[in-house]
Design a protein around this motif. Structure first.
Motif, PDB file in Angstrom:
ATOM      1  N   ALA A 108       0.870  -1.169   0.000  1.00 34.48           N
ATOM      2  CA  ALA A 108       0.000   0.000   0.000  1.00 34.48           C
ATOM      3  C   ALA A 108       0.910   1.223   0.000  1.00 34.48           C
ATOM      4  O   ALA A 108       2.018   1.188   0.539  1.00 34.48           O
ATOM      5  CB  ALA A 108      -0.894  -0.002   1.237  1.00 34.48           C
TER       6      ALA A 108
ATOM      7  N   ASP B 285      -3.310   8.059  -7.638  1.00 33.44           N
ATOM      8  CA  ASP B 285      -4.487   7.209  -7.428  1.00 33.44           C
ATOM      9  C   ASP B 285      -5.500   7.389  -8.562  1.00 33.44           C
ATOM     10  O   ASP B 285      -6.063   6.418  -9.069  1.00 33.44           O
ATOM     11  CB  ASP B 285      -5.166   7.541  -6.089  1.00 33.44           C
ATOM     12  CG  ASP B 285      -4.316   7.184  -4.888  1.00 33.44           C
ATOM     13  OD1 ASP B 285      -3.618   6.168  -4.937  1.00 33.44           O
ATOM     14  OD2 ASP B 285      -4.348   7.934  -3.893  1.00 33.44           O
TER      15      ASP B 285
ATOM     16  N   CYS C  76      -5.974   2.154   4.562  1.00 32.22           N
ATOM     17  CA  CYS C  76      -6.269   2.189   3.124  1.00 32.22           C
ATOM     18  C   CYS C  76      -7.758   2.369   2.869  1.00 32.22           C
ATOM     19  O   CYS C  76      -8.589   1.822   3.587  1.00 32.22           O
ATOM     20  CB  CYS C  76      -5.799   0.910   2.447  1.00 32.22           C
ATOM     21  SG  CYS C  76      -4.021   0.826   2.287  1.00 32.22           S
TER      22      CYS C  76
ATOM     23  N   ASP D  48      -7.215   3.934  -2.880  1.00 31.16           N
ATOM     24  CA  ASP D  48      -5.763   4.033  -2.677  1.00 31.16           C
ATOM     25  C   ASP D  48      -5.007   3.052  -3.571  1.00 31.16           C
ATOM     26  O   ASP D  48      -5.367   1.886  -3.684  1.00 31.16           O
ATOM     27  CB  ASP D  48      -5.404   3.773  -1.209  1.00 31.16           C
ATOM     28  CG  ASP D  48      -5.766   4.944  -0.313  1.00 31.16           C
ATOM     29  OD1 ASP D  48      -5.730   6.090  -0.799  1.00 31.16           O
ATOM     30  OD2 ASP D  48      -6.086   4.717   0.870  1.00 31.16           O
TER      31      ASP D  48
ATOM     32  N   LYS E 265      -2.282   0.543  -4.969  1.00 36.00           N
ATOM     33  CA  LYS E 265      -1.352  -0.500  -4.513  1.00 36.00           C
ATOM     34  C   LYS E 265      -0.247  -0.617  -5.548  1.00 36.00           C
ATOM     35  O   LYS E 265      -0.495  -0.549  -6.753  1.00 36.00           O
ATOM     36  CB  LYS E 265      -2.067  -1.849  -4.377  1.00 36.00           C
ATOM     37  CG  LYS E 265      -2.958  -1.921  -3.163  1.00 36.00           C
ATOM     38  CD  LYS E 265      -2.310  -2.721  -2.076  1.00 36.00           C
ATOM     39  CE  LYS E 265      -3.283  -2.916  -0.926  1.00 36.00           C
ATOM     40  NZ  LYS E 265      -2.813  -3.871   0.036  1.00 36.00           N
TER      41      LYS E 265
END
Length: 197
Positions: free
Chosen positions: A132, A142, A174, A178, A180
């Motif tokens: 994350a 994002d 998170c 968000d 990854k």
């Protein structure tokens, strides 16, 4: 969660700022030797990097290496309206000026869609072992790579964070939007979540 992220950002900025200039330079050059990164920087590949600001992990050595190895290098440009980054070519034809947040930004007639990039190296404030990412809070990365969340197998472009090991936390708070990452490169090594093409 917003308050938790705000406090985390404050703490992580302090950690990052405390790193000495010599340690910063050593870290930035160390990642240029990682086989996983060298495999990404192949001739003709479309690679996005960034101009580091403040205490961000310096991408300059990777920019120089990518250009030397014949990659097509692109840098993000923060839009005047909205949160979707544009990616502009960096070569001898680029003309520099200061963009949003006083970030040095090239202008060039050649741009690249976020979907057409092969690998994207992203700055961050914090990360965890689930990969994350905690950014500055603007939501630009994002938003730009939101399409990646809808894919199950094909994960182009590969999203690779550049960070100092002190930016790792046990677990980041998170939310659904968000981003990854696929991997993170720190001065201590390469961390990956899953194989990336």
């Amino acid at each position: 969660m917003i308050t938790q992220k705000t406090q985390l950002r404050r703490d992580l900025r302090q950690r990052r700022t405390a790193i000495s200039k010599i340690q910063r330079q050593a870290a930035a050059w160390a990642v240029t030797h990682y086989p996983q990164i060298l495999q990404k920087l192949r001739r003709g590949k479309k690679i996005a990097l960034y101009v580091p600001v403040g205490s961000e992990f310096s991408a300059w050595p990777l920019i120089f290496l990518a250009l030397q190895r014949g990659c097509l290098v692109y840098l993000p440009v923060v839009p005047k309206v909205g949160r979707r980054l544009n990616f502009v070519r960096l070569n001898e034809g680029a003309v520099w000026s200061y963009g949003a947040f006083n970030i040095p930004t090239p202008s060039h007639s050649e741009q690249c869609s976020s979907r057409d990039l092969d690998s994207v190296f992203v700055p961050l404030l914090g990360f965890d072992l689930q990969l994350a990412r905690l950014g500055q809070g603007g939501g630009y990365y994002d938003t730009t790579f939101a399409f990646r969340r809808l894919r199950k197998t094909w994960l182009k472009p590969a999203l690779i964070g550049l960070a100092y090991s002190c930016q790792q936390v046990e677990r980041l708070p998170c939310e659904a939007w968000d981003l990854k990452l696929d991997a993170i490169a720190t001065e201590q090594g390469w961390i990956r979540r899953s194989p990336i093409n």
